[in-house]
Design an enzyme around this catalytic site. Structure first.
Site, PDB file in Angstrom:
ATOM      1  CG  ASN A 124      -1.727   1.237   1.395  1.00  0.00           C
ATOM      2  OD1 ASN A 124      -1.796   2.047   0.476  1.00  0.00           O
ATOM      3  ND2 ASN A 124      -2.347   1.403   2.554  1.00  0.00           N
ATOM      4  N   GLY A 163       1.945   2.420  10.707  1.00  0.00           N
ATOM      5  CA  GLY A 163       2.937   3.477  10.550  1.00  0.00           C
ATOM      6  C   GLY A 163       3.594   3.897  11.849  1.00  0.00           C
ATOM      7  CB  SER A 220       4.515  -1.643  12.097  1.00  0.00           C
ATOM      8  OG  SER A 220       4.154  -0.278  12.271  1.00  0.00           O
TER       9      SER A 220
HETATM   10  P1  PGA Z   1       2.357   0.363   7.608  1.00  0.00           P
HETATM   11  O1  PGA Z   1       0.934   0.603   6.898  1.00  0.00           O
HETATM   12  O2  PGA Z   1       2.881  -0.956   7.082  1.00  0.00           O
HETATM   13  O3  PGA Z   1       3.193   1.522   7.188  1.00  0.00           O
HETATM   14  O4  PGA Z   1       2.108   0.326   9.084  1.00  0.00           O
HETATM   15  C1  PGA Z   1       0.047  -0.454   6.649  1.00  0.00           C
HETATM   16  C2  PGA Z   1      -1.220   0.093   6.037  1.00  0.00           C
HETATM   17  O5  PGA Z   1      -1.699   1.142   6.483  1.00  0.00           O
HETATM   18  O6  PGA Z   1      -1.781  -0.505   5.099  1.00  0.00           O
END
Ligand code: PGA
Length: 247
Positions: free
Chosen positions: A9, A171, A209
């Protein structure tokens, strides 16, 4: 056994130059992946991505679609438009859409319905906030979010992908522990089984994450069928390493 699915994503990141460099690096390192791989990119870059991934193992994904078929909906993108660009998957109800664009369970369910009707597999995102987890409401929240989609989509439900993304792990560098993730995935699996005799074929992805260091352990859980990867999908070596651990 179904192959795992690793979906990147990109969120609102990228540029023509950066996308080209990233996708070329992924293709160079990918060969024949043991899992399915998709990239969910900003709609404006779908045409570029279509050219870059043509003939490769990488499938195309979008990040949102309109709940309407066509017409006076300024700024929206329809399922048919996405299909024209070869889109196979579309995120629906990502927590950032729920939070910043006030998407309700009902709207998310309608978008999932529209995606299915247009030949696109919706990746339906569910997940609790930190406050909800601390209040012991995790199961209640994810079940409510998924129930709306099940209710609106009836027997088509076996055609969706579900992504469990605890909002507090997105995130933030905080990953749900493998036990926490597996526990919620098992709840979602049971809910899907109660709704469809074909629930076995539904992928339930973990997101929040996920990175090169923690992916293998998460993906080894019995009910974790893949990952929805944000930040780490923007770095070719990290994303390739997650893909390599999905077997
Ligand atoms: P992240 O985002 O891997 O940066 O935590 C995952 C997402 O929001 O799809």
């Amino acid at each position: 056994m179904k192959k795992k699915l690793i979906a990147g994503n990109w969120k609102m990141n990228g540029s023509l130059a950066a996308n080209e460099a990233l996708v070329k690096a992924l293709l160079a390192g990918l060969a024949t992946p043991a899992c399915q791989v998709a990239l969910c990119v900003p709609s404006i870059y779908l045409g570029q991505l279509q050219t870059l991934v043509a003939g490769s193992a990488i499938e195309m994904g979008a990040q949102d679609l309109s709940a309407h078929e066509a017409g006076a909906f300024t700024g929206e993108t329809s399922a048919a438009m996405l299909r024209e660009f070869g889109v196979r998957y579309c995120l629906v109800g990502h927590s950032e859409r729920r939070q910043y664009h006030f998407e309700t369970d009902a709207l998310v369910a309608a978008k999932a319905q529209r995606a299915l009707a247009g030949g696109i597999t919706p990746i339906v995102c569910v997940g609790e906030t930190l406050a909800e987890r601390e209040a012991g409401k995790t199961e209640e929240v994810v079940k409510r979010q998924l129930a709306a989609v099940i209710h609106a989509n009836g027997h088509c439900i076996s055609e969706i992908v579900v992504a469990y993304e605890p909002v507090w792990a997105i995130g933030t560098g905080k990953t749900a522990s493998t036990e926490q993730a597996q526990q919620v995935h098992a709840v979602l699996r049971a809910q899907l089984h109660a709704a469809s005799e074909h629930a076995d074929r539904i992928h339930i992805l973990y997101g929040g994450s996920m990175n090169a260091a923690n992916a293998a352990q998460l993906l080894a859980q019995p009910d974790i069928d893949g990952g929805l990867v944000g930040g780490a999908s923007l770095k070719a070596p990290d994303f390739l390493s997650i893909i390599a651990s999905a077997r």
